[in-house]
Scaffold this motif. Structure first.
Motif, mmCIF file in Angstrom:
data_model
loop_
_atom_site.group_PDB
_atom_site.id
_atom_site.type_symbol
_atom_site.label_atom_id
_atom_site.label_comp_id
_atom_site.label_asym_id
_atom_site.label_seq_id
_atom_site.Cartn_x
_atom_site.Cartn_y
_atom_site.Cartn_z
ATOM 1 N N THR A 85 31.014 39.641 32.676
ATOM 2 C CA THR A 85 31.634 39.874 31.364
ATOM 3 C C THR A 85 32.852 40.777 31.511
ATOM 4 N N ALA A 86 32.729 41.833 32.321
ATOM 5 C CA ALA A 86 33.875 42.726 32.562
ATOM 6 C C ALA A 86 35.000 41.977 33.276
ATOM 7 N N TYR A 87 34.640 41.128 34.228
ATOM 8 C CA TYR A 87 35.640 40.332 34.952
ATOM 9 C C TYR A 87 36.386 39.405 33.997
ATOM 10 N N PHE A 88 35.647 38.672 33.181
ATOM 11 C CA PHE A 88 36.282 37.742 32.232
ATOM 12 C C PHE A 88 37.201 38.493 31.270
ATOM 13 N N ALA A 89 36.761 39.642 30.765
ATOM 14 C CA ALA A 89 37.571 40.411 29.812
ATOM 15 C C ALA A 89 38.899 40.831 30.437
ATOM 16 N N LYS A 90 38.870 41.234 31.691
ATOM 17 C CA LYS A 90 40.094 41.692 32.352
ATOM 18 C C LYS A 90 40.981 40.522 32.786
ATOM 19 N N GLU A 91 40.384 39.502 33.369
ATOM 20 C CA GLU A 91 41.157 38.424 33.972
ATOM 21 C C GLU A 91 41.673 37.391 32.979
ATOM 22 N N ARG A 92 41.036 37.255 31.819
ATOM 23 C CA ARG A 92 41.516 36.227 30.872
ATOM 24 C C ARG A 92 42.899 36.556 30.331
ATOM 25 N N ILE A 93 43.309 37.808 30.453
ATOM 26 C CA ILE A 93 44.663 38.200 30.042
ATOM 27 C C ILE A 93 45.697 37.522 30.944
ATOM 28 N N LYS A 94 45.373 37.404 32.236
ATOM 29 C CA LYS A 94 46.291 36.816 33.216
ATOM 30 C C LYS A 94 46.025 35.338 33.467
ATOM 31 N N ARG A 95 44.811 34.914 33.207
ATOM 32 C CA ARG A 95 44.406 33.535 33.512
ATOM 33 C C ARG A 95 43.883 32.880 32.243
ATOM 34 N N THR A 96 44.747 32.143 31.594
ATOM 35 C CA THR A 96 44.391 31.584 30.290
ATOM 36 C C THR A 96 43.236 30.596 30.359
ATOM 37 N N TYR A 97 43.002 30.009 31.534
ATOM 38 C CA TYR A 97 41.886 29.075 31.636
ATOM 39 C C TYR A 97 40.531 29.778 31.493
ATOM 40 N N LEU A 98 40.525 31.109 31.538
ATOM 41 C CA LEU A 98 39.277 31.850 31.338
ATOM 42 C C LEU A 98 39.025 32.196 29.874
ATOM 43 N N THR A 99 39.932 31.790 28.990
ATOM 44 C CA THR A 99 39.723 32.026 27.569
ATOM 45 C C THR A 99 38.440 31.323 27.144
ATOM 46 N N GLY A 100 37.570 32.067 26.528
ATOM 47 C CA GLY A 100 36.297 31.505 26.086
ATOM 48 C C GLY A 100 35.215 31.527 27.152
#
Length: 135
Positions: A85-100
């Motif tokens: 969850t922490a990884y997704f929260a940080k990385e979705r800012i840079k990697r739009t494919y992680l949105t959601g």
């Protein structure tokens, strides 16, 4: 962890650090090592289980993170949802494919049993394996 367990944990971490500090395994950039860090040994006795746990987890993350073991360590330690969850929260800012993207427990903590394995587990005409929850 009892004291013997703490010493075994420190010995494990130091074994990993000794391998990492061995110049025979260094990636070279010409005549010099490509990395510029030093690996020292833990010399003090660990008397706190949290310190030992933190060090072992950190060393396993460094040593095995790119070898496909990290996920299974996170699940075994019961921190997969928290770390992912922490990884997704940080990385979705840079990697739009992680949105959601989200870690859904317990479904994402385990893998599905292949349908063929369930079928082949039959005993007296009934499968002995049951599919994991969520699949």
């Amino acid at each position: 962890m009892e004291l013997g367990g703490l010493e075994r944990a420190r010995a494990l971490v130091n074994q990993i650090r000794q391998r990492a500090a061995n110049p025979a395994g260094f990636v070279m950039d010409g005549a010099n090592p490509a990395a510029n860090y030093r690996c020292g040994l833990y010399t003090a006795t660990w008397t706190d289980a949290n310190t030992a746990r933190k060090a072992v987890r950190f060393e396993r993350r460094l040593e095995l993170g790119t070898e496909g073991h990290r996920f299974f360590d996170l699940v075994r330690w019961g921190v997969a949802a928290q770390v992912k969850t922490a990884y997704f929260a940080k990385e979705r800012i840079k990697r739009t494919y992680l949105t959601g993207a989200a870690h859904v427990s317990p479904k994402n903590d385990i893998f599905p049993i292949p349908a063929k394995a369930i079928t082949q587990s039959a005993k007296d005409g009934k499968p002995t394996l049951v599919q994991n929850p969520g699949y």
